[in-house]
Write a protein that holds these residues in place. Structure first.
Motif, short mmCIF file in Angstrom:
data_model
loop_
_atom_site.label_atom_id
_atom_site.label_comp_id
_atom_site.label_asym_id
_atom_site.label_seq_id
_atom_site.Cartn_x
_atom_site.Cartn_y
_atom_site.Cartn_z
N GLN A 1 0.80 -1.22 0.00
CA GLN A 1 0.00 0.00 0.00
C GLN A 1 0.84 1.27 0.00
OE1 GLN A 1 -2.48 -0.79 3.47
NE2 GLN A 1 -4.17 -1.35 2.14
N ALA A 2 2.16 1.14 -0.07
CA ALA A 2 3.01 2.33 -0.11
C ALA A 2 4.25 2.02 -0.94
CB ALA A 2 3.41 2.77 1.30
N VAL A 3 4.76 3.04 -1.59
CA VAL A 3 5.97 2.94 -2.39
C VAL A 3 7.13 3.54 -1.61
CG1 VAL A 3 7.12 3.66 -4.50
CG2 VAL A 3 4.71 3.04 -4.56
N ASP A 4 8.18 2.77 -1.39
CA ASP A 4 9.41 3.30 -0.81
C ASP A 4 10.38 3.64 -1.92
OD1 ASP A 4 8.27 2.77 1.60
OD2 ASP A 4 9.73 1.27 2.25
N SER A 5 10.93 4.84 -1.87
CA SER A 5 11.93 5.25 -2.85
C SER A 5 13.08 5.95 -2.14
CB SER A 5 11.33 6.16 -3.92
OG SER A 5 10.78 7.33 -3.33
N LEU A 6 14.21 6.06 -2.81
CA LEU A 6 15.37 6.74 -2.25
C LEU A 6 15.82 7.82 -3.22
CD1 LEU A 6 17.38 6.84 0.11
CD2 LEU A 6 18.88 5.35 -1.23
N VAL A 7 15.62 9.06 -2.81
CA VAL A 7 16.03 10.22 -3.60
C VAL A 7 17.35 10.72 -3.03
CG1 VAL A 7 15.42 12.60 -4.18
CG2 VAL A 7 13.68 10.82 -4.23
N VAL A 8 18.24 11.16 -3.91
CA VAL A 8 19.56 11.62 -3.50
C VAL A 8 19.75 13.07 -3.94
CG1 VAL A 8 22.05 11.27 -3.77
CG2 VAL A 8 20.52 9.29 -3.58
N GLY B 1 18.93 12.84 -7.78
CA GLY B 1 19.01 11.51 -8.37
C GLY B 1 18.10 10.55 -7.63
N GLU B 2 18.06 9.31 -8.10
CA GLU B 2 17.16 8.31 -7.51
C GLU B 2 17.73 6.92 -7.74
OE1 GLU B 2 12.41 7.01 -7.75
OE2 GLU B 2 13.28 8.30 -9.31
N THR B 3 17.61 6.07 -6.72
CA THR B 3 17.95 4.66 -6.88
C THR B 3 16.67 3.85 -7.08
OG1 THR B 3 17.66 3.92 -4.58
CG2 THR B 3 19.74 4.98 -5.13
N PHE B 4 16.85 2.58 -7.46
CA PHE B 4 15.72 1.67 -7.41
C PHE B 4 15.27 1.56 -5.96
CE2 PHE B 4 13.63 -2.52 -7.41
CZ PHE B 4 12.72 -2.29 -8.41
N VAL C 1 17.67 -10.65 -27.15
CA VAL C 1 16.52 -9.75 -27.02
C VAL C 1 16.20 -9.03 -28.33
CG1 VAL C 1 16.78 -9.32 -24.55
CG2 VAL C 1 18.04 -7.90 -26.18
N ASP C 2 14.93 -8.70 -28.46
CA ASP C 2 14.47 -7.78 -29.49
C ASP C 2 14.42 -6.36 -28.95
OD1 ASP C 2 13.37 -9.71 -31.75
OD2 ASP C 2 12.69 -10.52 -29.83
N PHE C 3 14.17 -6.24 -27.63
CA PHE C 3 14.12 -4.95 -26.95
C PHE C 3 15.02 -5.04 -25.72
CE2 PHE C 3 10.05 -5.58 -29.05
CZ PHE C 3 9.89 -4.41 -29.75
N VAL C 4 15.93 -4.08 -25.57
CA VAL C 4 16.82 -4.07 -24.42
C VAL C 4 16.37 -2.96 -23.48
CG1 VAL C 4 18.59 -2.58 -25.48
CG2 VAL C 4 19.22 -4.20 -23.68
N GLN C 5 16.42 -3.24 -22.16
CA GLN C 5 15.77 -2.38 -21.18
C GLN C 5 16.71 -1.94 -20.05
OE1 GLN C 5 12.71 -5.45 -20.63
NE2 GLN C 5 11.22 -3.86 -21.07
N PRO C 6 17.66 -1.10 -20.34
CA PRO C 6 18.51 -0.58 -19.27
C PRO C 6 17.69 0.25 -18.29
CG PRO C 6 18.85 0.66 -21.29
CD PRO C 6 17.99 -0.51 -21.65
N SER C 7 18.02 0.15 -17.03
CA SER C 7 17.27 0.84 -15.98
C SER C 7 18.20 1.88 -15.34
CB SER C 7 16.80 -0.17 -14.93
OG SER C 7 15.85 0.40 -14.07
N PRO C 8 18.02 3.18 -15.63
CA PRO C 8 19.04 4.18 -15.27
C PRO C 8 19.34 4.26 -13.78
CG PRO C 8 16.99 5.23 -15.97
CD PRO C 8 16.88 3.79 -16.33
N ALA C 9 18.37 3.95 -12.92
CA ALA C 9 18.62 4.03 -11.48
C ALA C 9 19.18 2.72 -10.91
CB ALA C 9 17.33 4.40 -10.75
N LYS C 10 19.48 1.75 -11.80
CA LYS C 10 20.02 0.46 -11.37
C LYS C 10 21.35 0.12 -12.03
CE LYS C 10 17.04 -3.02 -10.88
NZ LYS C 10 15.97 -4.02 -11.24
N MET C 11 21.66 0.70 -13.20
CA MET C 11 22.78 0.18 -14.00
C MET C 11 23.89 1.18 -14.26
SD MET C 11 22.07 1.97 -16.94
CE MET C 11 23.08 1.16 -18.16
N GLY C 12 23.93 2.27 -13.49
CA GLY C 12 25.04 3.20 -13.65
C GLY C 12 24.64 4.60 -14.03
N ASP D 1 9.18 7.18 -10.04
CA ASP D 1 8.33 8.36 -10.12
C ASP D 1 9.11 9.66 -9.96
OD1 ASP D 1 5.70 6.91 -10.13
OD2 ASP D 1 6.44 6.26 -8.17
N GLY D 2 10.42 9.57 -9.68
CA GLY D 2 11.21 10.75 -9.38
C GLY D 2 12.27 11.04 -10.42
N PRO D 3 13.47 11.43 -9.98
CA PRO D 3 14.55 11.74 -10.92
C PRO D 3 14.92 10.59 -11.86
CG PRO D 3 15.06 12.59 -8.75
CD PRO D 3 13.83 11.76 -8.58
N GLY D 4 14.72 9.34 -11.42
CA GLY D 4 14.97 8.22 -12.31
C GLY D 4 14.05 8.23 -13.51
#
Length: 367
Positions: free
Chosen positions: A32-39, A51-54, A263-274, A300-303
């Motif tokens: 019922q709640a989203v935890d996020s880490l904003v930097v 910035g933001e992490t996963f 893969v046909d589609f590659v999905q880098p995640s900016p707040a997880k991969m550098g 939902d944030g800087p990521g």
């Protein structure tokens, strides 16, 4: 321009999602709640970058890494020498692993430093990445896992009514996917992210059952996620385009993924991969392999903003932005970034273009 301070800000924002969520990789059943880490990174000139992490259950570990390892090393460094700084940190701390909380934390700092770079130069980040004439980008509504066909049906109809013509499911049950297709009709694009549950044989068997529903892609069908050879087999034999990459970390992982033809589609995640520093390299690498980049953005944030800027500058006309289809009690950017008619605005201000609402941070910050 030196880095003067790095502050980690954990946030917990309640949400609803059109029904009770089922247990999934990002949280327990009934979440019922989203935890996020904003930097927040501040320079000695007074510029501030965000910035933001996963998030979710990773927040405590990522916060600890930033506070005790990364921040003491990075404070005092030149904020403008970004590529060199990121390489130095990866080299110095590679013994901590090349993924997980360490890279997540470094990703958040990298995004914040790109925000600072844009503010210092008076340009939006997408201009620093090469520029874009796009004022908005198409989105897909990324639904939670419901595991009940009727809840899936109701929320697919809700998303379509909100203007989305592209949807992502997180279901692992064929009846739920069938309900989604029936509710959406044939003209709405549906993707399916199953979060790495199956062996290669199981994935191929499921792909056979899922083919009638005309999925745009089947995302991360194989366990473990680094089984790129097995993923390539599902792509070759399964009859559904395959997407993966949110669990890949750093450029070398993506090189291995793409070299395997997985893969046909590659999905880098900016707040997880550098962060954006690594993300921009993945776009070039994917282009060389004739693979489409669809940035993973379960944020939902800087990521999220980082993904929008990168997709606008580097993604081309096929780019889609993932929109986490939660009904949050509060948004870090108010209404400024909420999609309208299935499209999200590309911020035109300097840096990431938007700063978080300080009132939201004060209200939802937790220890």
């Amino acid at each position: 321009m030196k880095i003067a301070s790095i502050e980690t800000i954990p946030l917990r924002i309640p949400f609803t999602a059109g029904g009770r969520s089922d247990e999934a990789v990002w949280g327990k059943a009934g979440l019922q709640a989203v935890d996020s880490l904003v930097v927040k990174v501040t320079t000695d000139t007074g510029l501030v970058g965000w910035g933001e992490t996963f998030g979710f259950t990773v927040v405590p570990a990522a916060k600890l890494v930033i506070d005790t390892i990364l921040a003491p090393e990075i404070v005092g460094r030149d904020a403008a020498v970004l590529d060199r700084l990121m390489v130095d940190m990866q080299k110095k701390f590679h013994v901590f692993g090349r993924s997980g909380a360490f890279i997540y934390g470094l990703s958040a700092i990298d995004i914040a430093l790109w925000d600072i770079a844009g503010k210092a130069s008076g340009k939006p980040v997408h201009e620093l990445l090469g520029g874009s004439a796009a004022t908005s980008l198409r989105c897909y509504a990324s639904l939670i896992r419901y595991s009940e066909p009727e809840l899936v049906r109701e929320n697919v109809q809700r998303a379509v009514a909100d203007g989305f013509r592209h949807l992502k499911l997180h279901e692992v049950d064929v009846d739920c996917v069938r309900a989604a297709r029936e509710a959406a009709g044939d003209d709405v694009e549906i993707t399916l992210d199953v979060n790495c549950p199956w062996s290669v044989r199981e994935a191929l068997d499921m792909a056979q059952k899922l083919r009638p529903f005309n999925l745009r892609w089947l995302e991360e069908p194989v366990w473990p996620p680094e089984n790129y050879k097995g993923l390539a087999r599902v792509r070759q034999e399964g009859g559904i385009p395959v997407a993966a990459g949110e669990n890949a970390s750093t450029l070398m992982d993506f090189q291995h993924l793409l070299e395997a033809g997985a893969v046909d589609f590659v999905q880098p995640s900016p707040a997880k991969m550098g962060g954006l520093t690594e993300l921009k390299k993945v776009f070039a690498l994917a282009d060389a392999h004739n693979v489409t980049v669809m940035v993973h953005t379960f944020y939902d944030g800087p990521g999220l903003l980082a993904s929008v800027h990168a997709s606008a500058a580097l993604g081309g006309p096929r780019a889609l932005v993932e929109w986490r289809y939660f009904d949050l009690e509060a948004q870090l950017y108010g209404d400024a970034i909420i999609p309208k008619h299935g499209a999200i605005t590309v911020p035109r201000g300097t840096g990431l273009g938007l700063d978080p609402d300080e009132d939201v941070i004060r209200t939802y910050r937790f220890k």
